[in-house]
Design an enzyme around this catalytic site. Sequence first.
Site, PDB file in Angstrom:
ATOM      1  N   HIS A 157       0.824  -1.212   0.000  1.00  8.98           N
ATOM      2  CA  HIS A 157       0.000   0.000   0.000  1.00  8.98           C
ATOM      3  C   HIS A 157       0.853   1.256   0.000  1.00  8.98           C
ATOM      4  CE1 HIS A 157       0.455   1.979   3.943  1.00  8.98           C
ATOM      5  NE2 HIS A 157       0.826   0.769   4.352  1.00  8.98           N
ATOM      6  N   CYS A 158       0.208   2.356  -0.428  1.00 14.92           N
ATOM      7  CA  CYS A 158       0.732   3.706  -0.233  1.00 14.92           C
ATOM      8  C   CYS A 158      -0.424   4.470   0.414  1.00 14.92           C
ATOM      9  CB  CYS A 158       1.223   4.323  -1.546  1.00 14.92           C
ATOM     10  SG  CYS A 158       0.014   4.347  -2.875  1.00 14.92           S
ATOM     11  N   MET A 159      -0.521   5.741   0.241  1.00 19.04           N
ATOM     12  CA  MET A 159      -1.625   6.468   0.878  1.00 19.04           C
ATOM     13  C   MET A 159      -2.957   6.177   0.192  1.00 19.04           C
ATOM     14  SD  MET A 159      -0.281   7.680   3.500  1.00 19.04           S
ATOM     15  CE  MET A 159      -1.614   8.634   4.199  1.00 19.04           C
TER      16      MET A 159
END
Length: 166
Positions: free
Chosen positions: A107-109
């Site tokens: 994941h990222c933001m």
Amino acid sequence: MDEKQLYKHIITKSTNTCVKFTPRDITKITDYVYLGNYRNVIELPNKTFFKYIVNVSMLKYKLKRTDITVLHFPLEDNDTVSISKHIDAVTYVLKKCESLKIPVLVHCMAGINRSSAMIMGYLMEIRDKNIPFVIYFLYIYHELKYIRGAFIENKSFLNQIIDKYI
């Protein structure tokens, strides 16, 4: 125009699509690799099958729970950052988790650019080499764009992946 330039031109033109919606849910990529966003991590239920989380956002955090290991690969989401070394490192982790049958969430933001680029790099790395790169790339891109609504909207990331694997 040589073959590499032709492929890059076709992919660039074919991926210039608009965002239909922003991803909310975790997407299963392979049997053990999943793509999500920061909100998905925060809202993980007490009972989850993920053993590793690969965080490619700039936000460093620790989970209160001890049953999940967070691996942090800080990566900015802009047009000037090089993602190649991150793709190599994340691909190594994902290959290892896949081979050991350990579920991992990347994941990222927002789950749109950084983590999606890592997933695309991983899929390009493990792809069946009998399938032409351009066909496989466009298949993966459009399938994940259809499912998630937005997928690798950062054109610099997209171009770096194309350059790395063509």
